[in-house]
Design a protein around this motif. Structure first.
Motif, PDB file in Angstrom:
ATOM      1  N   ASN A  54       1.486  15.328 -23.125  1.00 34.60           N
ATOM      2  CA  ASN A  54       1.043  16.317 -22.148  1.00 34.60           C
ATOM      3  C   ASN A  54       0.894  17.701 -22.783  1.00 34.60           C
ATOM      4  N   ALA A  55       1.825  18.049 -23.662  1.00 32.10           N
ATOM      5  CA  ALA A  55       1.754  19.341 -24.343  1.00 32.10           C
ATOM      6  C   ALA A  55       0.512  19.446 -25.210  1.00 32.10           C
ATOM      7  N   LEU A  56       0.044  18.307 -25.706  1.00 37.55           N
ATOM      8  CA  LEU A  56      -1.130  18.265 -26.578  1.00 37.55           C
ATOM      9  C   LEU A  56      -2.411  17.939 -25.810  1.00 37.55           C
ATOM     10  N   SER A  57      -2.396  18.143 -24.506  1.00 38.30           N
ATOM     11  CA  SER A  57      -3.525  17.736 -23.661  1.00 38.30           C
ATOM     12  C   SER A  57      -4.813  18.506 -23.955  1.00 38.30           C
ATOM     13  N   ASP A  58      -4.724  19.657 -24.623  1.00 35.27           N
ATOM     14  CA  ASP A  58      -5.932  20.404 -24.984  1.00 35.27           C
ATOM     15  C   ASP A  58      -6.642  19.797 -26.195  1.00 35.27           C
ATOM     16  N   TYR A  59      -6.023  18.782 -26.791  1.00 35.26           N
ATOM     17  CA  TYR A  59      -6.575  18.193 -28.014  1.00 35.26           C
ATOM     18  C   TYR A  59      -6.885  16.719 -27.775  1.00 35.26           C
ATOM     19  N   THR A  67       6.128  29.232 -18.721  1.00 36.71           N
ATOM     20  CA  THR A  67       4.897  28.551 -18.350  1.00 36.71           C
ATOM     21  C   THR A  67       4.041  28.283 -19.590  1.00 36.71           C
ATOM     22  N   ARG A  68       3.225  27.281 -19.494  1.00 32.52           N
ATOM     23  CA  ARG A  68       2.329  26.915 -20.585  1.00 32.52           C
ATOM     24  C   ARG A  68       1.446  28.113 -20.968  1.00 32.52           C
ATOM     25  N   GLY A  69       1.374  28.374 -22.272  1.00 30.89           N
ATOM     26  CA  GLY A  69       0.571  29.480 -22.752  1.00 30.89           C
ATOM     27  C   GLY A  69       1.340  30.770 -22.965  1.00 30.89           C
ATOM     28  N   LYS A  70       2.606  30.804 -22.563  1.00 30.13           N
ATOM     29  CA  LYS A  70       3.428  32.001 -22.784  1.00 30.13           C
ATOM     30  C   LYS A  70       3.524  32.280 -24.280  1.00 30.13           C
ATOM     31  N   LEU A 121      -5.573  18.598 -33.139  1.00 30.03           N
ATOM     32  CA  LEU A 121      -4.857  19.797 -33.580  1.00 30.03           C
ATOM     33  C   LEU A 121      -4.566  19.669 -35.068  1.00 30.03           C
ATOM     34  N   GLN A 122      -5.056  20.609 -35.842  1.00 31.69           N
ATOM     35  CA  GLN A 122      -4.823  20.623 -37.283  1.00 31.69           C
ATOM     36  C   GLN A 122      -3.472  21.290 -37.543  1.00 31.69           C
ATOM     37  N   LEU A 123      -2.522  20.529 -38.051  1.00 31.59           N
ATOM     38  CA  LEU A 123      -1.177  21.035 -38.252  1.00 31.59           C
ATOM     39  C   LEU A 123      -0.859  21.196 -39.736  1.00 31.59           C
ATOM     40  N   ASP A 124      -0.246  22.326 -40.071  1.00 32.55           N
ATOM     41  CA  ASP A 124       0.283  22.512 -41.412  1.00 32.55           C
ATOM     42  C   ASP A 124       1.637  21.831 -41.558  1.00 32.55           C
ATOM     43  N   LEU A 125       2.350  21.723 -40.418  1.00 28.67           N
ATOM     44  CA  LEU A 125       3.696  21.159 -40.443  1.00 28.67           C
ATOM     45  C   LEU A 125       4.071  20.699 -39.043  1.00 28.67           C
ATOM     46  N   LEU A 136      -0.269  10.662 -32.451  1.00 34.16           N
ATOM     47  CA  LEU A 136      -0.788  10.776 -33.812  1.00 34.16           C
ATOM     48  C   LEU A 136      -2.315  10.830 -33.845  1.00 34.16           C
ATOM     49  N   LYS A 137      -2.975  10.314 -32.806  1.00 34.98           N
ATOM     50  CA  LYS A 137      -4.433  10.420 -32.715  1.00 34.98           C
ATOM     51  C   LYS A 137      -4.888  11.846 -32.463  1.00 34.98           C
ATOM     52  N   ARG A 138      -4.014  12.646 -31.843  1.00 39.14           N
ATOM     53  CA  ARG A 138      -4.410  13.998 -31.427  1.00 39.14           C
ATOM     54  C   ARG A 138      -4.076  15.070 -32.460  1.00 39.14           C
ATOM     55  N   ILE A 139      -3.488  14.684 -33.572  1.00 37.31           N
ATOM     56  CA  ILE A 139      -3.147  15.664 -34.599  1.00 37.31           C
ATOM     57  C   ILE A 139      -3.648  15.189 -35.960  1.00 37.31           C
TER      58      ILE A 139
END
Length: 316
Positions: free
Chosen positions: A209-214, A121-124, A220-224, A241-244
């Motif tokens: 959908n996985a990035l729906s919190d952003y 489930t999401r958040g595991k 979402l600030q990503l290092d990689l 790409l708008k969400r990261i």
């Protein structure tokens, strides 16, 4: 912590090692020795595979696991894998390489009584210590193939075309919507400050959908970012790409299937991607082979402000 992106032919195989804990995400094609080599190294170090993740059952992700022997399974403490039961009962497994391998893996999990978790489930969270954890953003699903077999379409190669010529084809009208890729688990490695995204072969709809919190305002600030589906332009979109915010992208493939990575994918990232700094960096795990085939000039790198390299090991 060390994150290693292994050479697994045109498949994925990722090793995360932290405090003597080992996480392996996918296992490459059946013909790749990368997965077996890392198992042997873990055994040599007297360690265990604390978590094995199979993002989905495509043969270039599950192939190495299907070759595991009993002595290998004895090293595995936990498995995250969601696609087997419904698929195998619904499809003639003799007609599909990937499903035959999923059937073999499922039987091995049962025979060797490995702790197999399908409730993703999401958040595991899988705890790696020192505030580091592997977090499920999307838990995948059982997905039955749509009857088109292993490959989605006739491969088209854009390697010999200049980026400027490809610019007019930059759009999101053609995106991957295959059920099997949509079944991919999406994972985020994070300590709350640093973030590393591993989306398997996920489709743009699933990844969005996985990035729906952003959002665009709160990205979402990503290092990689390990690009989905080996750098296919059909698996990345402007909305994603708008969400990261990210400057470092990893591509895992030797380019033998579908002519991945697509240069149009690179152009999407270069045109729509939100950068941490001036330059985008594409890290290719088969850099020497692909850098010749892609035919990217130094002038293009300067114009679009990006670099290609063969960095496949990242120490944090």
């Amino acid at each position: 912590m060390i994150i290693s992106f292994l050479q697994a032919k045109h498949g994925d195989c990722i090793h995360i090692c932290h405090n003597d804990k080992n996480v392996i995400i996918d296992s490459g094609t059946p013909k790749s020795d990368a997965f077996r080599d890392i198992i042997n190294e873990i055994r040599k170090q007297g360690q265990r595979i604390d978590l094995l993740v199979i993002t989905h059952y495509d043969y270039d992700h599950i192939g190495g696991v299907a070759r595991m022997e009993s002595k290998d399974w004895e090293l595995v403490d936990n498995v995250w894998f969601n696609s087997a039961h419904r698929v195998i009962s619904s499809v003639d497994k003799d007609g599909y390489l990937s499903i035959r391998q999923a059937d073999k893996v499922q039987k091995s999990l049962e025979v060797y009584r490995v702790n197999w978790d399908r409730a993703l489930t999401r958040g595991k969270i899988f705890d790696l210590g020192d505030n580091w954890s592997l977090k499920v953003l999307y838990g995948g699903c059982d997905a039955v193939p749509d009857g088109m077999g292993e490959f989605l379409a006739t491969p088209k190669c854009d390697w010999g075309t200049a980026l400027e010529q490809l610019a007019s084809y930059l759009n999101d009208k053609v995106l991957d919507s295959s059920d099997v890729n949509a079944s991919s688990i999406v994972l985020l490695l994070t300590d709350g400050k640093h973030n590393y995204l591993f989306p398997g072969d996920s489709t743009p709809e699933v990844l969005l959908n996985a990035l729906s919190d952003y959002t665009e305002a709160n990205p979402l600030q990503l290092d990689l970012f390990k690009l989905p589906h080996h750098g296919s332009y059909k698996n990345i979109s402007q909305d994603i790409l708008k969400r990261i915010v990210c400057s470092d992208y990893v591509v895992l493939t030797n380019g033998d299937v579908h002519f991945h990575p697509d240069k149009k994918m690179m152009l999407k990232v270069l045109t729509w991607g939100r950068r941490v700094n001036d330059k985008i960096r594409f890290h290719l795990n088969y850099y020497h082979e692909l850098s010749k085939n892609l035919k990217i000039s130094e002038e293009e790198k300067d114009k679009y402000k990006f670099e290609l390299d063969g960095n496949v090991e990242f120490k944090i």
